[in-house]
Design a protein around this motif. Structure first.
Motif, PDB file in Angstrom:
ATOM      1  N   TYR A  30       0.886  -1.062   0.277  1.00  0.00           N
ATOM      2  CA  TYR A  30       0.046   0.107  -0.081  1.00  0.00           C
ATOM      3  C   TYR A  30       0.647   1.182  -0.083  1.00  0.00           C
ATOM      4  O   TYR A  30       2.008   1.327   0.059  1.00  0.00           O
ATOM      5  N   GLY A  31       0.404   2.388  -0.146  1.00  0.00           N
ATOM      6  CA  GLY A  31       0.913   3.399  -0.251  1.00  0.00           C
ATOM      7  C   GLY A  31       1.478   4.201   1.066  1.00  0.00           C
ATOM      8  O   GLY A  31       1.292   3.648   1.964  1.00  0.00           O
ATOM      9  N   ALA A  32       2.329   5.080   0.824  1.00  0.00           N
ATOM     10  CA  ALA A  32       3.047   5.688   2.098  1.00  0.00           C
ATOM     11  C   ALA A  32       2.095   6.379   3.229  1.00  0.00           C
ATOM     12  O   ALA A  32       2.444   6.342   4.480  1.00  0.00           O
ATOM     13  N   ASN A  33       1.090   6.732   2.935  1.00  0.00           N
ATOM     14  CA  ASN A  33      -0.134   7.441   3.683  1.00  0.00           C
ATOM     15  C   ASN A  33      -0.884   6.663   4.605  1.00  0.00           C
ATOM     16  O   ASN A  33      -1.907   6.206   3.916  1.00  0.00           O
ATOM     17  N   VAL A  34      -0.662   6.259   5.843  1.00  0.00           N
ATOM     18  CA  VAL A  34      -1.455   5.429   6.642  1.00  0.00           C
ATOM     19  C   VAL A  34      -2.243   6.118   7.858  1.00  0.00           C
ATOM     20  O   VAL A  34      -1.478   7.012   8.354  1.00  0.00           O
ATOM     21  N   VAL A  35      -3.470   5.906   7.924  1.00  0.00           N
ATOM     22  CA  VAL A  35      -4.145   6.195   9.057  1.00  0.00           C
ATOM     23  C   VAL A  35      -4.541   5.128  10.132  1.00  0.00           C
ATOM     24  O   VAL A  35      -4.925   4.090   9.973  1.00  0.00           O
ATOM     25  N   LEU A  36      -3.898   5.531  11.306  1.00  0.00           N
ATOM     26  CA  LEU A  36      -3.922   4.422  12.322  1.00  0.00           C
ATOM     27  C   LEU A  36      -5.326   4.590  13.322  1.00  0.00           C
ATOM     28  O   LEU A  36      -5.230   5.896  13.802  1.00  0.00           O
ATOM     29  N   ILE A  37      -6.080   3.767  13.319  1.00  0.00           N
ATOM     30  CA  ILE A  37      -7.279   3.919  14.014  1.00  0.00           C
ATOM     31  C   ILE A  37      -7.512   2.927  15.292  1.00  0.00           C
ATOM     32  O   ILE A  37      -7.156   1.914  15.300  1.00  0.00           O
ATOM     33  N   TYR A  38      -7.755   3.536  16.464  1.00  0.00           N
ATOM     34  CA  TYR A  38      -7.701   2.732  17.568  1.00  0.00           C
ATOM     35  C   TYR A  38      -8.726   3.583  18.563  1.00  0.00           C
ATOM     36  O   TYR A  38      -9.282   4.409  18.311  1.00  0.00           O
ATOM     37  N   GLY A  39      -9.088   2.844  19.765  1.00  0.00           N
ATOM     38  CA  GLY A  39      -9.987   3.197  20.929  1.00  0.00           C
ATOM     39  C   GLY A  39      -9.541   3.993  21.753  1.00  0.00           C
ATOM     40  O   GLY A  39      -8.780   5.151  21.606  1.00  0.00           O
ATOM     41  N   GLY A  40      -9.888   3.624  22.994  1.00  0.00           N
ATOM     42  CA  GLY A  40      -9.568   4.658  24.077  1.00  0.00           C
ATOM     43  C   GLY A  40      -8.127   4.656  24.724  1.00  0.00           C
ATOM     44  O   GLY A  40      -8.023   5.418  25.792  1.00  0.00           O
ATOM     45  N   GLY A  41      -7.165   3.882  24.375  1.00  0.00           N
ATOM     46  CA  GLY A  41      -5.788   4.038  24.642  1.00  0.00           C
ATOM     47  C   GLY A  41      -5.456   2.953  25.415  1.00  0.00           C
ATOM     48  O   GLY A  41      -4.121   2.681  25.680  1.00  0.00           O
ATOM     49  N   SER A  42      -6.134   1.683  25.332  1.00  0.00           N
ATOM     50  CA  SER A  42      -5.650   0.436  26.144  1.00  0.00           C
ATOM     51  C   SER A  42      -4.458   0.008  25.349  1.00  0.00           C
ATOM     52  O   SER A  42      -3.513  -0.611  25.969  1.00  0.00           O
ATOM     53  N   ILE A  43      -4.317   0.019  23.862  1.00  0.00           N
ATOM     54  CA  ILE A  43      -3.219  -0.351  23.181  1.00  0.00           C
ATOM     55  C   ILE A  43      -1.934   0.203  23.503  1.00  0.00           C
ATOM     56  O   ILE A  43      -0.845  -0.344  23.335  1.00  0.00           O
ATOM     57  N   LYS A  44      -2.035   1.497  24.213  1.00  0.00           N
ATOM     58  CA  LYS A  44      -0.853   2.166  24.561  1.00  0.00           C
ATOM     59  C   LYS A  44      -0.249   1.645  26.064  1.00  0.00           C
ATOM     60  O   LYS A  44       0.927   1.400  26.075  1.00  0.00           O
ATOM     61  N   LYS A  45      -1.308   1.263  26.797  1.00  0.00           N
ATOM     62  CA  LYS A  45      -0.975   0.610  28.190  1.00  0.00           C
ATOM     63  C   LYS A  45      -0.471  -0.772  27.906  1.00  0.00           C
ATOM     64  O   LYS A  45       0.624  -1.196  28.787  1.00  0.00           O
ATOM     65  N   ASN A  46      -0.637  -1.573  27.139  1.00  0.00           N
ATOM     66  CA  ASN A  46      -0.296  -2.841  26.959  1.00  0.00           C
ATOM     67  C   ASN A  46       0.731  -3.147  25.914  1.00  0.00           C
ATOM     68  O   ASN A  46       1.298  -4.225  25.717  1.00  0.00           O
ATOM     69  N   GLY A  47       1.146  -2.018  25.301  1.00  0.00           N
ATOM     70  CA  GLY A  47       2.409  -1.982  24.299  1.00  0.00           C
ATOM     71  C   GLY A  47       2.148  -2.326  22.878  1.00  0.00           C
ATOM     72  O   GLY A  47       3.097  -2.274  22.344  1.00  0.00           O
ATOM     73  N   LYS A 183      -3.118 -13.564  22.578  1.00  0.00           N
ATOM     74  CA  LYS A 183      -2.486 -13.096  23.628  1.00  0.00           C
ATOM     75  C   LYS A 183      -2.808 -11.564  23.938  1.00  0.00           C
ATOM     76  O   LYS A 183      -3.069 -11.179  24.798  1.00  0.00           O
ATOM     77  N   TYR A 184      -3.366 -10.924  22.699  1.00  0.00           N
ATOM     78  CA  TYR A 184      -3.724  -9.438  22.824  1.00  0.00           C
ATOM     79  C   TYR A 184      -5.285  -9.368  23.434  1.00  0.00           C
ATOM     80  O   TYR A 184      -5.579  -8.482  23.974  1.00  0.00           O
ATOM     81  N   THR A 185      -5.938 -10.536  23.605  1.00  0.00           N
ATOM     82  CA  THR A 185      -7.152 -10.604  24.233  1.00  0.00           C
ATOM     83  C   THR A 185      -7.029 -10.801  25.796  1.00  0.00           C
ATOM     84  O   THR A 185      -8.041 -10.540  26.485  1.00  0.00           O
ATOM     85  N   LEU A 186      -6.033 -11.028  26.275  1.00  0.00           N
ATOM     86  CA  LEU A 186      -5.864 -11.649  27.558  1.00  0.00           C
ATOM     87  C   LEU A 186      -6.120 -10.502  28.621  1.00  0.00           C
ATOM     88  O   LEU A 186      -6.191 -11.094  29.819  1.00  0.00           O
ATOM     89  N   THR A 187      -5.730  -9.170  28.156  1.00  0.00           N
ATOM     90  CA  THR A 187      -5.906  -8.368  29.095  1.00  0.00           C
ATOM     91  C   THR A 187      -7.505  -7.604  29.319  1.00  0.00           C
ATOM     92  O   THR A 187      -7.554  -6.775  30.191  1.00  0.00           O
ATOM     93  N   LEU A 188      -8.241  -8.176  28.487  1.00  0.00           N
ATOM     94  CA  LEU A 188      -9.771  -7.688  28.724  1.00  0.00           C
ATOM     95  C   LEU A 188     -10.371  -8.040  29.854  1.00  0.00           C
ATOM     96  O   LEU A 188     -10.254  -8.923  30.610  1.00  0.00           O
ATOM     97  N   PRO A 189     -11.019  -6.979  30.471  1.00  0.00           N
ATOM     98  CA  PRO A 189     -11.856  -7.206  31.595  1.00  0.00           C
ATOM     99  C   PRO A 189     -12.836  -8.444  31.334  1.00  0.00           C
ATOM    100  O   PRO A 189     -13.312  -8.815  30.287  1.00  0.00           O
ATOM    101  N   HIS A 190     -13.117  -9.018  32.618  1.00  0.00           N
ATOM    102  CA  HIS A 190     -14.085 -10.236  32.409  1.00  0.00           C
ATOM    103  C   HIS A 190     -15.567  -9.916  31.807  1.00  0.00           C
ATOM    104  O   HIS A 190     -16.012 -10.586  30.851  1.00  0.00           O
ATOM    105  N   TYR A 191     -15.941  -8.802  31.876  1.00  0.00           N
ATOM    106  CA  TYR A 191     -17.328  -8.201  31.493  1.00  0.00           C
ATOM    107  C   TYR A 191     -17.145  -7.990  29.947  1.00  0.00           C
ATOM    108  O   TYR A 191     -18.043  -8.612  29.012  1.00  0.00           O
TER     109      TYR A 191
END
Length: 390
Positions: A30-47, A183-191
């Motif tokens: 794909y081309g050079a310009n990528v838009v990264l889309i994510y939610g509330g910031g949990s991906i920053k906490k878990n690395g 492994k990315y799903t293991l940090t989800l809250p039980h709810y």
């Protein structure tokens, strides 16, 4: 297996605890310009965010970000994302998160080069895109919605109390690739975990409870449901069990990548009811489905007794000896109710914030689908929703 159908699913999947490395294989396409889309910031906490950014930079990508995508993405958030993607002259969209983030990315994809209001075009008039669409890739961090391998995108309009899904007809709107690392799903809250589990299960039910022919899709569905039941019980006791979580992740994808819908008319009324509840309460999607499912299924059971009997015997191991078909069918739903309570699912819409005064509005916002065993009338929807309050 009756009827005629086509099947095409172009999404490439990378699965396993080393799946993210394959992002290096996909990005050069794909081309050079990528838009990264994510939610509330949990991906920053878990690395995960840092890992993805490192790979994007390694591949020479210019990155813009759309952050804060909510669990029920709104039309206002869609407009915001479209503007960001336009200003960045985006070549592709990379969604990192759960199904709502993937849904949102697809909605942005069909809207960036569209000259019309995307809400009116895609969610009111249900038209297909006539403009160029952007390719979407997904890195999945939560399972349940199945958006990583289909062309559906659900958007909520809080101004009109509508939550509407559009399943686009063109397979190019499906993600070009999806990266599934359990492994990315293991940090989800039980709810959130059990909400996703019920979403998986109900996706299968929505396709299963339709048609009366001997359909291979139903046999596949029964196997998937039994797998979900088995793994859900293990994960509920030990959320860190990798094998159980990996099986749930894989089942979620196959529950809604259109495979088990082939040859089926499909139902989808639980989703229509649940989405309308969600539009009024902003409740977690899987929990809205859990809260309305049993009242709906008990309502339509008399019109599809044989399939509900088969469900009871083949999925829940109900012994049919000496019982009427209706007794067996009801035992199946009772077994389902026990499992739902075992997981800790929400069993009524009152717990989600709905009340008697909302019922008419929720009913008015419920789209009526024709594919199940009974096409509902408005009064029946009101009755089911009132039962769901209890």
């Amino acid at each position: 297996m009756l009827g005629n159908f086509s099947y095409c699913n172009p999404t490439k999947l990378y699965f396993g605890d080393e799946a993210l490395k394959y992002l290096n294989d996909e990005l050069p396409k794909y081309g050079a310009n990528v838009v990264l889309i994510y939610g509330g910031g949990s991906i920053k906490k878990n690395g995960i965010y840092d890992e993805v950014i490192e790979i994007l930079e390694k591949n020479g990508k210019n990155v813009a970000e759309i952050s804060g995508v909510m669990p029920n993405p709104t039309v206002d958030k869609l407009y915001e994302g479209v503007e960001i993607a336009r200003k960045h002259n985006a070549d592709m969209l990379l969604a990192v998160g759960g199904g709502s983030v993937c849904d949102y990315a697809k909605a942005v994809s069909v809207s960036v080069h569209c000259g019309e209001d995307p809400w009116e075009k895609y969610y009111v008039r249900f038209e297909e895109p006539e403009c160029e669409t952007l390719p979407v890739g997904c890195v999945l961090t939560m399972v349940g919605i199945g958006s990583e391998m289909n062309a559906g995108a659900v958007i909520t309009n809080p101004h009109t109390h509508q939550k509407i899904g559009h399943v686009f007809a063109d397979e190019k709107i499906m993600p070009r690739f999806a990266i599934l690392n359990p492994k990315y799903t293991l940090t989800l809250p039980h709810y959130q975990m059990v909400s996703g589990i019920y979403d998986i299960f109900n996706h299968i039910c929505e396709q299963y409870f339709s048609g009366e022919d001997d359909n291979t899709s139903d046999y596949i569905s029964e196997g998937l449901m039994r797998s979900v039941l088995h793994s859900s019980r293990i994960a509920n006791k030990d959320p860190q069990d990798y094998e159980a979580r990996s099986n749930l992740m894989w089942a979620a994808t196959w529950a809604l990548n259109t495979l088990v819908s082939r040859g089926k008319s499909t139902d989808w009324m639980v989703h229509m009811l649940g989405q309308s509840v969600g539009a009024y309460t902003n409740a977690t999607h899987g929990m809205t489905l859990a809260a309305v499912s049993l009242p709906y299924y008990r309502h339509i059971l008399p019109y599809g007794v044989q399939k509900f009997k088969r469900f009871a015997v083949n999925v829940w191991d109900v012994d049919a000896d000496g019982k009427t078909d209706e007794q067996v069918a009801k035992e199946g739903l009772a077994a389902m109710e026990s499992w739902m309570k075992e997981l800790g699912l929400v069993m009524n819409i009152s717990e989600l914030g709905a009340d008697e005064g909302m019922i008419e509005g929720i009913a008015d916002g419920t789209l009526i689908m024709p594919g199940g065993y009974k096409v509902l009338e408005h009064d029946e929807i009101v009755e089911i929703l009132k039962e769901s309050l209890k």
